[in-house]
Design a protein around this motif. Structure first.
Motif, PDB file in Angstrom:
ATOM      1  N   ASP A  15       1.123  -1.336  -0.216  1.00  0.00           N
ATOM      2  CA  ASP A  15       0.138   0.278   0.022  1.00  0.00           C
ATOM      3  C   ASP A  15       0.900   1.507  -0.490  1.00  0.00           C
ATOM      4  N   GLU A  16       1.888   1.202   0.462  1.00  0.00           N
ATOM      5  CA  GLU A  16       2.698   2.302   1.140  1.00  0.00           C
ATOM      6  C   GLU A  16       3.439   2.768  -0.286  1.00  0.00           C
ATOM      7  N   LEU A  17       3.649   1.395  -1.015  1.00  0.00           N
ATOM      8  CA  LEU A  17       4.778   1.422  -2.405  1.00  0.00           C
ATOM      9  C   LEU A  17       3.388   2.068  -3.416  1.00  0.00           C
ATOM     10  N   ALA A  18       2.149   1.526  -3.147  1.00  0.00           N
ATOM     11  CA  ALA A  18       1.333   2.472  -4.266  1.00  0.00           C
ATOM     12  C   ALA A  18       1.341   3.662  -4.277  1.00  0.00           C
ATOM     13  N   ALA A  19       1.018   4.499  -2.619  1.00  0.00           N
ATOM     14  CA  ALA A  19       1.041   5.664  -2.770  1.00  0.00           C
ATOM     15  C   ALA A  19       1.939   5.987  -3.472  1.00  0.00           C
ATOM     16  N   ALA A  20       2.868   6.023  -3.086  1.00  0.00           N
ATOM     17  CA  ALA A  20       5.062   6.217  -3.688  1.00  0.00           C
ATOM     18  C   ALA A  20       4.540   6.485  -5.058  1.00  0.00           C
ATOM     19  N   LEU A  21       4.578   5.683  -5.991  1.00  0.00           N
ATOM     20  CA  LEU A  21       4.468   5.365  -7.371  1.00  0.00           C
ATOM     21  C   LEU A  21       3.501   6.202  -8.095  1.00  0.00           C
ATOM     22  N   GLY A  22       2.273   6.167  -6.941  1.00  0.00           N
ATOM     23  CA  GLY A  22       1.049   7.217  -7.877  1.00  0.00           C
ATOM     24  C   GLY A  22       0.899   8.438  -7.851  1.00  0.00           C
ATOM     25  N   SER A  23       1.983   9.048  -6.418  1.00  0.00           N
ATOM     26  CA  SER A  23       2.409  10.450  -6.182  1.00  0.00           C
ATOM     27  C   SER A  23       4.018  11.029  -6.480  1.00  0.00           C
ATOM     28  N   GLY A  24       4.403  10.096  -7.722  1.00  0.00           N
ATOM     29  CA  GLY A  24       6.032  10.310  -8.040  1.00  0.00           C
ATOM     30  C   GLY A  24       7.263  10.396  -6.573  1.00  0.00           C
ATOM     31  N   ARG A  25       7.046  10.235  -5.355  1.00  0.00           N
ATOM     32  CA  ARG A  25       7.510  10.438  -4.448  1.00  0.00           C
ATOM     33  C   ARG A  25       8.585   8.611  -4.553  1.00  0.00           C
ATOM     34  N   ASP A  26       9.657   9.545  -3.765  1.00  0.00           N
ATOM     35  CA  ASP A  26      10.522   8.370  -3.930  1.00  0.00           C
ATOM     36  C   ASP A  26       9.737   6.741  -2.931  1.00  0.00           C
ATOM     37  N   PRO A  27       9.422   5.650  -2.900  1.00  0.00           N
ATOM     38  CA  PRO A  27       8.695   4.865  -2.170  1.00  0.00           C
ATOM     39  C   PRO A  27       9.960   3.836  -0.714  1.00  0.00           C
ATOM     40  N   GLU A  28      10.511   6.153   0.022  1.00  0.00           N
ATOM     41  CA  GLU A  28      11.516   5.088   1.094  1.00  0.00           C
ATOM     42  C   GLU A  28      10.582   4.287   2.317  1.00  0.00           C
ATOM     43  N   ARG A  29       9.772   4.627   2.355  1.00  0.00           N
ATOM     44  CA  ARG A  29       9.028   3.969   3.859  1.00  0.00           C
ATOM     45  C   ARG A  29       8.460   2.486   3.490  1.00  0.00           C
ATOM     46  N   ALA A  30       8.076   2.458   1.827  1.00  0.00           N
ATOM     47  CA  ALA A  30       7.614   0.911   1.757  1.00  0.00           C
ATOM     48  C   ALA A  30       8.977   0.137   1.679  1.00  0.00           C
ATOM     49  N   ARG A  31      10.835   1.087   1.661  1.00  0.00           N
ATOM     50  CA  ARG A  31      11.367  -0.055   1.212  1.00  0.00           C
ATOM     51  C   ARG A  31      11.986  -0.073   2.857  1.00  0.00           C
ATOM     52  N   THR A  32      11.315   0.418   3.428  1.00  0.00           N
ATOM     53  CA  THR A  32      12.391   0.633   4.684  1.00  0.00           C
ATOM     54  C   THR A  32      10.863  -0.774   5.880  1.00  0.00           C
ATOM     55  N   GLN A  33       9.647  -1.001   5.187  1.00  0.00           N
ATOM     56  CA  GLN A  33       8.970  -1.467   6.069  1.00  0.00           C
ATOM     57  C   GLN A  33       9.286  -3.233   4.977  1.00  0.00           C
ATOM     58  N   LEU A  34       9.571  -2.971   4.228  1.00  0.00           N
ATOM     59  CA  LEU A  34      10.699  -4.854   2.952  1.00  0.00           C
ATOM     60  C   LEU A  34      11.719  -5.026   3.561  1.00  0.00           C
ATOM     61  N   LEU A  35      12.495  -4.392   3.767  1.00  0.00           N
ATOM     62  CA  LEU A  35      14.039  -4.454   4.387  1.00  0.00           C
ATOM     63  C   LEU A  35      13.012  -5.605   5.869  1.00  0.00           C
ATOM     64  N   ALA A  36      12.594  -4.704   6.144  1.00  0.00           N
ATOM     65  CA  ALA A  36      12.641  -5.202   7.943  1.00  0.00           C
ATOM     66  C   ALA A  36      12.017  -6.936   7.655  1.00  0.00           C
ATOM     67  N   LEU A  37      11.028  -6.585   6.689  1.00  0.00           N
ATOM     68  CA  LEU A  37       9.660  -8.179   6.621  1.00  0.00           C
ATOM     69  C   LEU A  37      10.769  -8.869   5.768  1.00  0.00           C
ATOM     70  N   ALA A  38      11.490  -8.857   5.330  1.00  0.00           N
ATOM     71  CA  ALA A  38      12.527  -9.865   4.552  1.00  0.00           C
ATOM     72  C   ALA A  38      13.487 -10.570   5.422  1.00  0.00           C
ATOM     73  N   ALA A  39      13.720  -9.825   5.962  1.00  0.00           N
ATOM     74  CA  ALA A  39      14.843 -10.199   7.493  1.00  0.00           C
ATOM     75  C   ALA A  39      14.133 -10.957   7.665  1.00  0.00           C
ATOM     76  N   ALA A  40      12.701 -11.150   7.645  1.00  0.00           N
ATOM     77  CA  ALA A  40      12.066 -12.114   9.083  1.00  0.00           C
ATOM     78  C   ALA A  40      11.632 -13.510   8.427  1.00  0.00           C
ATOM     79  N   LEU A  41      12.255 -13.625   7.153  1.00  0.00           N
ATOM     80  CA  LEU A  41      11.928 -14.314   6.291  1.00  0.00           C
ATOM     81  C   LEU A  41      12.284 -16.012   5.758  1.00  0.00           C
ATOM     82  N   ASP A  42      12.788 -16.297   7.364  1.00  0.00           N
ATOM     83  CA  ASP A  42      13.683 -17.592   7.466  1.00  0.00           C
ATOM     84  C   ASP A  42      12.471 -19.107   7.857  1.00  0.00           C
ATOM     85  N   PRO A  43      12.763 -19.546   6.507  1.00  0.00           N
ATOM     86  CA  PRO A  43      11.499 -20.483   6.307  1.00  0.00           C
ATOM     87  C   PRO A  43      11.469 -21.349   7.951  1.00  0.00           C
TER      88      PRO A  43
END
Length: 362
Positions: free
Chosen positions: A292-320
């Motif tokens: 959702d954050e990424l959609a808002a950023a791409l839709g407004s033309g701004r840098d998706p910094e918040r989405a990037r931060t959230q996704l990096l934190a999420l990726a770090a937890a994806l240990d099966p």
């Protein structure tokens, strides 16, 4: 809500989005057709300039994504078909076998001149129209109908070159719609995982499939806008952002495909009712919020910094092996989620290598 109702709702929303995006270019094409007609009738003196508005309308179409090459191909195709049809009808008349000859010669000539499919198609169609029209429809001498077609094509090309709209606005709107659809798919999937609802998981899969046309339109629009930005001085300054949005379309397409695979694989785990899916459901829900954050950023033309931060934190937890130490089926879902996370990180501006390295080693 049934799957059919869900598809209808998605299609209706996409339909209204297309209407909002198309009304102005349709108006432009209609006015260009009227101008072409007026030039051919009042400036050139043809009383029935049928092919002038036809050529303008066909060449411009009804979208904002007016690739100069596409407009030129269509305009040239109409002009070639009209000229060749007039010539051959004059030489061999019209009838069933003449139709075959005219279509064959028009298509062969168009393929010789250029590789574009639109050029060949329009050359053949317009040649057939000439064969089918009565001779009295021709005005302005032996070249009258060709001159009308050339006028329409010239007006269309002028409109494409001189009145371009800022392509970023439409691209951003398409990006927001497509990425919001992805977020909605992930929310439905997370709900199904959390509650054990096979219907929600199936709805997520259906919605993912129904959303594919929005991503395809985004990608095709970005390609056309990029071609126009290379030749139009008015929008050349936007070329880099247009190219970047086109790259995002490719990444979101991959992400949506991975989301559909994740939904299909989740169905069997949900049906079994023997798996603890609370942790992966929470992770998928977190992914939806980041999207959702990424959609808002791409839709407004701004840098998706918040989405990037959230996704990096999420990726770090994806240990099966930490999410589901003893459950290989849930582990397989986490592995699929990892692929989805990498695609989303790249869409958020993370280098591909850095995106892969953000995942825990396994």
């Amino acid at each position: 809500m049934t799957a059919a109702e869900l598809v209808v709702r998605v299609r209706v929303r996409q339909g209204w989005s297309r209407v909002r995006a198309a009304w102005f270019p349709i108006l432009q094409a209609a006015l260009a057709a009227a101008i072409s007609f007026a030039i051919a009738r009042y400036a050139v003196g043809h009383p029935y300039p049928f092919f002038a508005p036809v050529s303008a309308w066909i060449a411009l179409g009804f979208t904002t994504d007016r690739s100069v090459r596409r407009v030129a191909e269509l305009a040239a195709g109409v002009a070639i078909g009209v000229a060749l049809g007039d010539l051959l009808v004059h030489l061999i008349g019209n009838g069933p076998w003449q139709v075959a000859v005219v279509l064959f010669v028009a298509a062969i000539l168009a393929r010789f001149l250029d590789r574009g499919q639109m050029l060949t198609t329009q050359a053949g169609v317009q040649a057939l129209v000439i064969v089918g029209l009565p001779a009295l429809a021709a005005t302005g001498g032996p070249l009258g109908r060709w001159i009308d077609a050339a006028i329409g094509g010239a007006v269309a090309l002028a409109v494409a070159l001189l009145t371009p709209r800022d392509p970023r606005r439409h691209l951003r709107a398409l990006a927001r719609t497509a990425v919001e659809d992805l977020a909605a798919v992930l929310r439905l999937l997370a709900s199904g995982m959390r509650t054990g609802s096979a219907a929600d998981v199936q709805d997520a899969l259906v919605r993912g499939r129904a959303s594919q046309p929005a991503i395809d339109e985004w990608s095709e629009t970005a390609t056309s806008a990029g071609e126009l930005a290379r030749v139009s001085p008015a929008i050349r300054k936007y070329r880099d952002e247009v190219a970047e949005l086109g790259g995002h379309a490719v990444r979101i397409d991959r992400a949506m495909r991975n989301a559909r695979v994740l939904a299909r694989r989740s169905r069997s785990a949900v049906d079994a009712h023997t798996h603890d899916m609370s942790t992966i459901a929470a992770q998928v829900e977190d992914t939806a919020r980041a999207v959702d954050e990424l959609a808002a950023a791409l839709g407004s033309g701004r840098d998706p910094e918040r989405a990037r931060t959230q996704l990096l934190a999420l990726a770090a937890a994806l240990d099966p092996f930490r999410v589901a130490p003893q459950d290989w089926q849930v582990q397989s879902l986490v592995l699929l989620h990892r692929s989805l996370a990498v695609d989303l990180l790249e869409a958020a501006g993370v280098d591909p290598q850095d995106a892969r390295e953000s995942l825990p080693e396994i």
